[in-house]
Enzyme design. Structure first.
Site, PDB file in Angstrom:
ATOM      1  N   TRP A   1     -14.480   9.801 -38.755  1.00 23.61           N
ATOM      2  CA  TRP A   1     -14.507   9.951 -37.065  1.00 23.61           C
ATOM      3  C   TRP A   1     -15.364  11.255 -37.201  1.00 23.61           C
ATOM      4  CZ3 TRP A   1     -12.793   6.716 -33.909  1.00 23.61           C
ATOM      5  CH2 TRP A   1     -11.921   5.873 -34.193  1.00 23.61           C
TER       6      TRP A   1
ATOM      7  N   ALA B   1     -23.823   9.466 -35.941  1.00 23.41           N
ATOM      8  CA  ALA B   1     -23.404   8.634 -37.042  1.00 23.41           C
ATOM      9  C   ALA B   1     -24.379   9.073 -38.404  1.00 23.41           C
ATOM     10  CB  ALA B   1     -23.549   7.109 -36.905  1.00 23.41           C
TER      11      ALA B   1
ATOM     12  N   LEU C   1     -11.841  -0.897 -28.248  1.00 24.48           N
ATOM     13  CA  LEU C   1     -12.032  -0.537 -27.123  1.00 24.48           C
ATOM     14  C   LEU C   1     -11.150  -0.729 -26.128  1.00 24.48           C
ATOM     15  CD1 LEU C   1     -16.007  -1.140 -26.883  1.00 24.48           C
ATOM     16  CD2 LEU C   1     -14.698   0.752 -27.681  1.00 24.48           C
TER      17      LEU C   1
ATOM     18  N   GLU D   1     -19.051   3.059 -23.742  1.00 28.78           N
ATOM     19  CA  GLU D   1     -18.933   3.655 -25.112  1.00 28.78           C
ATOM     20  C   GLU D   1     -19.732   2.900 -26.109  1.00 28.78           C
ATOM     21  OE1 GLU D   1     -15.011   4.502 -26.905  1.00 28.78           O
ATOM     22  OE2 GLU D   1     -14.174   3.795 -24.891  1.00 28.78           O
TER      23      GLU D   1
ATOM     24  N   ASP E   1     -18.925  -0.681 -36.148  1.00 35.21           N
ATOM     25  CA  ASP E   1     -17.766  -0.012 -36.243  1.00 35.21           C
ATOM     26  C   ASP E   1     -16.374  -0.978 -35.746  1.00 35.21           C
ATOM     27  OD1 ASP E   1     -18.772   2.319 -36.349  1.00 35.21           O
ATOM     28  OD2 ASP E   1     -18.728   2.791 -34.205  1.00 35.21           O
TER      29      ASP E   1
ATOM     30  N   GLU F   1       1.170   3.376   2.060  1.00 28.58           N
ATOM     31  CA  GLU F   1       2.115   3.925   3.478  1.00 28.58           C
ATOM     32  C   GLU F   1       3.505   3.005   3.584  1.00 28.58           C
ATOM     33  OE1 GLU F   1      -2.206   4.299   4.564  1.00 28.58           O
ATOM     34  OE2 GLU F   1      -0.924   3.196   3.050  1.00 28.58           O
TER      35      GLU F   1
ATOM     36  N   CYS G   1      -2.285  -0.928   7.245  1.00 27.04           N
ATOM     37  CA  CYS G   1      -1.343   0.039   7.434  1.00 27.04           C
ATOM     38  C   CYS G   1      -1.425   0.925   8.420  1.00 27.04           C
ATOM     39  CB  CYS G   1      -1.586   1.019   6.354  1.00 27.04           C
ATOM     40  SG  CYS G   1      -1.195   0.243   4.526  1.00 27.04           S
TER      41      CYS G   1
ATOM     42  N   HIS H   1       0.946  -1.211  -0.092  1.00 24.77           N
ATOM     43  CA  HIS H   1       0.043   0.122   0.046  1.00 24.77           C
ATOM     44  C   HIS H   1       0.947   1.092  -0.038  1.00 24.77           C
ATOM     45  CE1 HIS H   1      -3.838  -1.866   1.426  1.00 24.77           C
ATOM     46  NE2 HIS H   1      -3.446  -2.689   0.531  1.00 24.77           N
TER      47      HIS H   1
ATOM     48  N   SER I   1     -19.331   6.634 -38.938  1.00 23.62           N
ATOM     49  CA  SER I   1     -19.157   7.495 -37.806  1.00 23.62           C
ATOM     50  C   SER I   1     -17.827   7.889 -37.526  1.00 23.62           C
ATOM     51  CB  SER I   1     -19.769   6.781 -36.387  1.00 23.62           C
ATOM     52  OG  SER I   1     -19.087   5.874 -36.236  1.00 23.62           O
TER      53      SER I   1
END
Length: 370
Positions: free
Chosen positions: A172, A164, A206, A293, A202, A55, A87, A53, A170
């Site tokens: 760009w 689109a 992704l 998306e 498309d 710390e 921690c 972690h 679509s």
């Protein structure tokens, strides 16, 4: 140290926390800085779940000797032993004199217990409650308290609200600078959700492909395809390792012979249209932050998910300075009878990204709490 310097040091820990933002889920991003006699002697952040972690890493950076020092940390030190030691106990054993914290941890196994452990050991503790520190862990807080990830919608449209042409073309609408921001949004997400329609239209990947982002401690987001009847072609680019297909068929249903790796399948009883069930399942997988998306239908479904408790938290909306005309697809597939029933949002900020306008929006009902 002064109260003002406390705030400055904790804000510096947020910059460290951001370094682990793309790799630490299901844990929250945390940064730590150790100061003694006005000098920074150690810095650290949490990079990967199961590893040190913030710390612990800061103590190691200080050479292990922090006796009499002030520890600044963006999030309350944990108070329980999990895959790593607690921690709070680590700071006690190391001899910290004072601990300044950005915000308390909402996890029920911590939630003030870390602070109390430190105080019981005679360590001075100050909790600042900084909004910036709260925002850094927003996805983690959502998963712990709401049992769903923080959901960010992303859209790219023309001035007349089109995503689109009628033909589906679509790419760009927006320019390269806006697409670079989308790469950053993906990197900060634990899952990216899209629909079968987008996959067929498309053929997206992704994933994160930006070279600079790939050089960091990046964990690629889980790609989630909502495909009720498994209609998208298994030859699509997205069907490879790190993809989850959510459908509504029998649990044994799957695509024939995915060509790029192992694809995981998950059947929801009510199909992928059950957005609440989908988000709950992703939270159970440890997803803190999710990016949407997708096409107009899925975006519209999230926008209509509920006026009192919507299933989205932020909308990053890119608007390009061009017009696509009436033979085009609207940004959101929603049906509204009158203006009084429109889905309202509040603008948090707006920025020019190249030639495109970026709006950051939140649901209007929750805007006052942000």
């Amino acid at each position: 140290m002064t109260r003002q310097s406390d705030t400055l040091f904790v804000k510096a820990t947020l910059e460290l926390a951001a370094l682990g933002r793309n790799s630490c889920a299901p844990n929250p991003p945390v940064g730590c800085m150790i100061v003694r006699d006005g000098q920074v002697i150690g810095r650290g952040y949490h990079q990967t779940a199961g590893q040190g972690h913030a710390e612990v890493n800061a103590i190691a950076d200080a050479g292990g000797d922090i006796a009499g020092a002030t520890v600044f940390v963006s999030l309350e030190p944990c108070a329980f032993v999990g895959r790593t030691p607690a921690c709070a106990q680590t700071l006690i054993d190391a001899g910290a004199q004072r601990v300044v914290i950005g915000v308390e941890d909402p996890h029920p196994q911590v939630a003030g217990k870390g602070c109390q452990m430190l105080r019981d050991a005679g360590i001075e503790v100050r909790v600042l409650g900084l909004p910036e520190a709260q925002q850094m862990i927003a996805g983690f807080v959502s998963r712990i308290l709401k049992k769903r990830p923080r959901v960010v919608l992303k859209s790219a449209s023309s001035l007349d609200g089109a995503v689109a042409l009628a033909s589906g073309e679509s790419q760009w609408i927006t320019g390269q600078p806006a697409r670079q921001v989308v790469q950053e949004l993906r990197a900060q997400s634990d899952a990216v959700i899209t629909g079968a329609g987008t996959v067929m239209a498309d053929d997206p990947q992704l994933n994160v492909r930006d070279p600079e982002l790939l050089q960091g401690h990046l964990v690629q987001p889980l790609r989630v395809v909502l495909d009720s009847t498994l209609r998208a072609s298994p030859a699509s680019q997205i069907f490879s390792d790190g993809t989850l297909v959510v459908h509504g068929l029998d649990a044994g249903a799957h695509y024939a012979s995915p060509t790029r790796g192992e694809v995981e399948y998950m059947a929801l009883a009510n199909g992928p249209r059950d957005l609440a069930g989908l988000l709950e399942a992703l939270a159970e997988r440890g997803c803190n932050d999710v990016l949407i998306e997708a096409g107009p239908k899925i975006l519209g479904s999230f926008l209509q998910s509920g006026s009192k408790d919507p299933l989205w938290d932020e909308w990053v909306c890119f608007i390009a300075p061009k017009v696509l005309g009436r033979d085009s697809m609207s940004v959101a597939d929603v049906t509204i009878a009158d203006l009084a029933r429109s889905h309202a949002a509040k603008v948090l900020d707006y920025t020019l990204i190249g030639d495109d306008l970026q709006l950051r929006l939140v649901p209007a009902a929750g805007a006052s709490a942000r």
